[in-house]
Design an enzyme around this catalytic site. Structure first.
Site, PDB file in Angstrom:
ATOM      1  CG  ASN A   6     -10.514  -7.181  -2.769  1.00 19.87           C
ATOM      2  OD1 ASN A   6      -9.326  -6.867  -2.728  1.00 19.87           O
ATOM      3  ND2 ASN A   6     -11.483  -6.301  -2.665  1.00 19.87           N
ATOM      4  CG  ASP A   8      -8.038  -4.096  -3.252  1.00 20.64           C
ATOM      5  OD1 ASP A   8      -7.601  -4.131  -4.415  1.00 20.64           O
ATOM      6  OD2 ASP A   8      -9.174  -3.693  -2.968  1.00 20.64           O
ATOM      7  CG  HIS A   9      -6.566  -7.848   1.624  1.00 16.73           C
ATOM      8  ND1 HIS A   9      -6.959  -6.892   2.525  1.00 16.73           N
ATOM      9  CD2 HIS A   9      -7.695  -8.370   1.100  1.00 16.73           C
ATOM     10  CE1 HIS A   9      -8.283  -6.854   2.561  1.00 16.73           C
ATOM     11  NE2 HIS A   9      -8.746  -7.737   1.707  1.00 16.73           N
ATOM     12  CG  HIS A  42     -11.547  -0.027  -3.669  1.00 19.57           C
ATOM     13  ND1 HIS A  42     -12.167   0.077  -2.450  1.00 19.57           N
ATOM     14  CD2 HIS A  42     -11.760   1.171  -4.288  1.00 19.57           C
ATOM     15  CE1 HIS A  42     -12.736   1.260  -2.331  1.00 19.57           C
ATOM     16  NE2 HIS A  42     -12.493   1.956  -3.428  1.00 19.57           N
ATOM     17  NE  ARG A  44      -9.545   3.188   0.182  1.00 23.33           N
ATOM     18  CZ  ARG A  44     -10.635   2.795   0.848  1.00 23.33           C
ATOM     19  NH1 ARG A  44     -11.045   1.549   0.782  1.00 23.33           N
ATOM     20  NH2 ARG A  44     -11.307   3.637   1.585  1.00 23.33           N
ATOM     21  NE  ARG A  48      -6.347   3.417   2.376  1.00 19.37           N
ATOM     22  CZ  ARG A  48      -7.501   3.354   3.048  1.00 19.37           C
ATOM     23  NH1 ARG A  48      -7.922   2.201   3.499  1.00 19.37           N
ATOM     24  NH2 ARG A  48      -8.215   4.422   3.278  1.00 19.37           N
ATOM     25  CD  GLU A  69     -14.385  -3.393  -4.245  1.00 26.78           C
ATOM     26  OE1 GLU A  69     -13.992  -2.545  -3.420  1.00 26.78           O
ATOM     27  OE2 GLU A  69     -14.517  -4.584  -3.973  1.00 26.78           O
ATOM     28  CB  THR A  99     -12.029  -2.325   4.636  1.00 29.57           C
ATOM     29  OG1 THR A  99     -12.555  -2.941   3.458  1.00 29.57           O
ATOM     30  CG2 THR A  99     -12.902  -2.672   5.821  1.00 29.57           C
ATOM     31  CB  THR A 100     -15.818  -0.577   1.415  1.00 26.45           C
ATOM     32  OG1 THR A 100     -14.757  -0.576   0.463  1.00 26.45           O
ATOM     33  CG2 THR A 100     -16.970   0.241   0.891  1.00 26.45           C
ATOM     34  CD  GLU A 150     -19.672  -6.934  -3.963  1.00 26.24           C
ATOM     35  OE1 GLU A 150     -19.238  -6.748  -5.126  1.00 26.24           O
ATOM     36  OE2 GLU A 150     -18.941  -7.070  -2.978  1.00 26.24           O
ATOM     37  CG  HIS A 190     -17.167  -5.865   3.533  1.00 27.26           C
ATOM     38  ND1 HIS A 190     -16.411  -4.949   2.859  1.00 27.26           N
ATOM     39  CD2 HIS A 190     -16.844  -5.732   4.831  1.00 27.26           C
ATOM     40  CE1 HIS A 190     -15.686  -4.267   3.709  1.00 27.26           C
ATOM     41  NE2 HIS A 190     -15.917  -4.730   4.918  1.00 27.26           N
ATOM     42  CG  HIS A 213      -9.095  -9.584   5.770  1.00 30.42           C
ATOM     43  ND1 HIS A 213      -8.021  -8.717   5.752  1.00 30.42           N
ATOM     44  CD2 HIS A 213      -9.095 -10.146   6.991  1.00 30.42           C
ATOM     45  CE1 HIS A 213      -7.412  -8.756   6.915  1.00 30.42           C
ATOM     46  NE2 HIS A 213      -8.039  -9.617   7.692  1.00 30.42           N
TER      47      HIS A 213
END
Ligand code: PXP
Length: 236
Positions: A6, A8-9, A42, A44, A48, A69, A99-100, A150, A190, A213
């Site tokens: 992932n 996103d970070h 993701h 969103r 963001r 996502e 986060t989710t 998932e 996650h 993460h």
């Protein structure tokens, strides 16, 4: 077992300055070159971290698979239908969450989920539902037409190393077994990190883990020595 990373970070860090670095597209390339079998991102509602342009670029540049996502939002569904990622993972989304936070309540909105994913499935996009490892959610997921679930590993990750670990782990194991019995393929993600990930091997048939993460956190420290040395050399 496959590894989806992932990114996103990386986009969050980029957006903190409003500029171009670190570039999530480049990050995806590095992940692919080092063993990632898919890239998760993701999009969103509030954009963001990942932005529309990122997704439109990723779909052209990725050599592996894009796993998008998304929440049940019509505008994101339109984008998915336009770019046709390999897969989408349907997640719940609250504006204020960091986060989710929890799994999607498929059982409580079976008809809505089924209707929402139908055009995506019709377009040939693989659909995964991000759910808590509970029998009711697994059973409902099997009725929607989605090919994957998932499993949310957040509770297991938090319980890792405590006396709740076995209980949380058993929930994952049971949910995975039930899902496969009902014909679903199973991913998980996650909160997985370098300490707790090894137990995923005890869950039979897990297809792919989606991890973000902990990988980006580790990259900061393993990349920092080179980054500082390079700058020190340049200004010498
Ligand atoms: N899978 C889903 C559905 C997620 O929402 C997230 C977090 O964005 C992840 C996996 C990855 O979680 P983490 O960043 O804690 O590894």
């Amino acid at each position: 077992m496959l590894l989806g990373v992932n990114i996103d970070h990386v986009a969050t860090l980029r957006n903190a300055r409003g500029g171009f670095e670190p570039d999530p597209i480049k990050a995806a390339d590095v992940c692919e070159q080092n063993g990632a079998t898919s890239i998760t991102t993701h999009l969103r509602e509030d954009r963001r971290h990942i932005k529309d342009e990122d997704v439109y670029t990723l779909i052209k540049t990725l050599k592996t698979k894009l796993n998008l996502e998304m929440a049940m939002a019509d505008d994101i569904q339109r984008i998915a239908l336009e770019i046709k990622p390999h897969s989408i993972c349907l997640v719940p989304e609250k504006r204020q969450e960091i986060t989710t936070e929890g799994g999607l309540d498929v059982a409580g909105q079976l008809e809505k989920v089924t209707q929402f994913i139908k055009p995506l499935l019709d377009a040939g996009i693989v659909v995964s539902l991000f759910i808590d490892p509970e029998a009711t959610q697994v059973e409902a997921s099997a009725k929607t037409g989605a090919q994957f679930i998932e499993m949310h590993t957040g509770s297991y990750s938090e319980a890792f190393g405590t006396d709740k670990e076995e209980e949380e782990f058993r929930k994952l194991k049971n949910a995975a077994a039930l899902a496969q019995k009902l014909g679903l393929k199973v991913n998980a993600g996650h909160g997985l990190n370098y300490e707790n990930v090894h137990r995923m091997h005890e869950i039979e048939g897990l297809y792919e883990l989606n991890i973000g993460h902990s990988i980006i956190s580790r990259a900061v420290f393993y990349g920092l020595p080179e980054a500082v040395r390079k700058m020190a050399d340049l200004i010498k």
